[in-house]
Scaffold this motif. Structure first.
Motif, PDB file in Angstrom:
ATOM      1  N   LEU A 195       0.829  -1.204   0.000  1.00 49.16           N
ATOM      2  CA  LEU A 195       0.000   0.000   0.000  1.00 49.16           C
ATOM      3  C   LEU A 195       0.865   1.256   0.000  1.00 49.16           C
ATOM      4  O   LEU A 195       0.532   2.258  -0.651  1.00 49.16           O
ATOM      5  CB  LEU A 195      -0.922  -0.018   1.221  1.00 49.16           C
ATOM      6  CG  LEU A 195      -1.943   1.120   1.345  1.00 49.16           C
ATOM      7  CD1 LEU A 195      -2.894   1.132   0.152  1.00 49.16           C
ATOM      8  CD2 LEU A 195      -2.735   0.973   2.642  1.00 49.16           C
ATOM      9  N   LEU A 196       1.986   1.207   0.704  1.00 48.50           N
ATOM     10  CA  LEU A 196       2.905   2.347   0.768  1.00 48.50           C
ATOM     11  C   LEU A 196       3.829   2.404  -0.443  1.00 48.50           C
ATOM     12  O   LEU A 196       4.669   3.303  -0.546  1.00 48.50           O
ATOM     13  CB  LEU A 196       3.744   2.259   2.046  1.00 48.50           C
ATOM     14  CG  LEU A 196       2.987   2.495   3.357  1.00 48.50           C
ATOM     15  CD1 LEU A 196       3.813   2.034   4.555  1.00 48.50           C
ATOM     16  CD2 LEU A 196       2.619   3.978   3.498  1.00 48.50           C
ATOM     17  N   GLN A 197       3.672   1.424  -1.345  1.00 48.16           N
ATOM     18  CA  GLN A 197       4.456   1.341  -2.587  1.00 48.16           C
ATOM     19  C   GLN A 197       5.957   1.205  -2.313  1.00 48.16           C
ATOM     20  O   GLN A 197       6.787   1.741  -3.046  1.00 48.16           O
ATOM     21  CB  GLN A 197       4.166   2.553  -3.493  1.00 48.16           C
ATOM     22  CG  GLN A 197       2.723   2.650  -3.923  1.00 48.16           C
ATOM     23  CD  GLN A 197       2.446   3.798  -4.870  1.00 48.16           C
ATOM     24  OE1 GLN A 197       3.237   4.718  -5.023  1.00 48.16           O
ATOM     25  NE2 GLN A 197       1.304   3.746  -5.529  1.00 48.16           N
ATOM     26  N   TRP A 198       6.275   0.486  -1.251  1.00 41.73           N
ATOM     27  CA  TRP A 198       7.677   0.180  -0.978  1.00 41.73           C
ATOM     28  C   TRP A 198       8.157  -0.822  -2.005  1.00 41.73           C
ATOM     29  O   TRP A 198       7.485  -1.807  -2.302  1.00 41.73           O
ATOM     30  CB  TRP A 198       7.810  -0.402   0.431  1.00 41.73           C
ATOM     31  CG  TRP A 198       9.227  -0.737   0.778  1.00 41.73           C
ATOM     32  CD1 TRP A 198      10.236   0.132   1.050  1.00 41.73           C
ATOM     33  CD2 TRP A 198       9.799  -2.048   0.884  1.00 41.73           C
ATOM     34  NE1 TRP A 198      11.400  -0.544   1.323  1.00 41.73           N
ATOM     35  CE2 TRP A 198      11.166  -1.885   1.229  1.00 41.73           C
ATOM     36  CE3 TRP A 198       9.290  -3.342   0.727  1.00 41.73           C
ATOM     37  CZ2 TRP A 198      12.022  -2.964   1.415  1.00 41.73           C
ATOM     38  CZ3 TRP A 198      10.139  -4.424   0.913  1.00 41.73           C
ATOM     39  CH2 TRP A 198      11.485  -4.228   1.250  1.00 41.73           C
ATOM     40  N   ASP A 199       9.351  -0.613  -2.559  1.00 42.65           N
ATOM     41  CA  ASP A 199       9.812  -1.461  -3.658  1.00 42.65           C
ATOM     42  C   ASP A 199      11.177  -2.100  -3.388  1.00 42.65           C
ATOM     43  O   ASP A 199      11.939  -2.376  -4.314  1.00 42.65           O
ATOM     44  CB  ASP A 199       9.864  -0.667  -4.967  1.00 42.65           C
ATOM     45  CG  ASP A 199      10.841   0.509  -4.899  1.00 42.65           C
ATOM     46  OD1 ASP A 199      11.377   0.786  -3.809  1.00 42.65           O
ATOM     47  OD2 ASP A 199      11.070   1.142  -5.957  1.00 42.65           O
TER      48      ASP A 199
END
Length: 256
Positions: A195-199
């Motif tokens: 959801l936090l778009q951590w990649d």
């Protein structure tokens, strides 16, 4: 998902490496027990003879001679090293600059000074360089899922990797992330990271006796990611948790 497997050097690493190889996953080799008292060339030759396949990253101790871990990685053609942070920002900058000269990426093991808290990471990024503040976050050290999600939200631009393992109590072996006896709810943690778009990279870590459980751990990780992509959102519970954390961070910033 970018997934790797943790292995500690030793006779019990074989089962973990075999399981990782069967899944086509890279491995991160922990060499913190390595005595850095000899030439990096000697260490590199010994390790090269010992390893059947090269790791994607090395976890190394940090000796007084900052060039040693960097040179060992360079000689083994390993592009990334994970290191405990040196005791000062100036020393950290010295190691970082040495690594840049060799084209080796440094990721610091988060949790000890001068990288013990989120504002420490931001201070290093400001004083040295944003890439000098890349960290690996060992989730098992957190006191709650909320703390994990808050750390992710505050430092998502700096967290290059997360170690995923679980625990039943304060002692005992590291359990697989999705072990039913574990106190960390990784379904929520992974959904929050998506959801936090951590990649960054998820590094699955567990005691060697659980190596046979690696396939199911990876399958569950991928299933959570696939469900998230298909639904286009996290569960309502996770959405509420992330919203609460973001509100706390925003309120603490003093901005209105």
């Amino acid at each position: 998902m970018d997934i790797a497997v943790y292995a500690r050097r030793g006779r019990r690493a074989g089962a973990v490496l075999t399981a990782a190889s069967s899944l086509g996953l890279p491995y991160v080799l922990d060499l913190r027990g390595l005595e850095m008292d000899r030439s990096p060339y000697v260490h590199a030759v010994e390790l090269d003879l010992e390893m059947e396949t090269p790791p994607s990253a090395l976890i190394l101790p940090l000796p007084g001679d900052v060039y040693k871990p960097v040179l060992i990685a360079d000689l083994l053609n390993v592009d990334k090293i994970l290191l405990p942070p040196p005791p000062s920002v100036d020393a950290l900058a010295e190691v970082y600059e040495e690594a840049v000269g060799y084209g080796v990426e440094v990721v610091w093991l988060y949790g000890e000074p001068p990288l013990a808290r989120p504002h420490d990471v931001e201070a290093v990024a400001e004083a040295v360089h944003p890439r000098a503040a890349k960290i690996a976050y060992d989730v098992i050290a957190a006191r709650s899922n909320k703390e994990i999600i808050k750390t992710l939200a505050m430092l998502q631009g700096y967290i290059a990797a997360m170690f995923l393992s679980n625990r039943k109590g304060r002692r005992g072996p590291r359990l697989p992330p999705f072990d039913v006896d574990g106190v960390i709810n990784y379904s929520d943690v992974i959904q929050a990271s998506l959801l936090l778009q951590w990649d960054g990279q998820y590094i699955v870590r567990m005691a060697p006796q659980f190596a046979d459980k690696l396939p199911i751990q990876v399958a569950v990780l991928n299933e959570i990611a696939e469900t998230f992509r298909n639904a286009g959102r996290a569960s309502r519970k996770v959405q509420r948790m992330v919203a609460e954390v973001l509100n706390e961070i925003f309120a603490g910033s003093g901005l209105e």
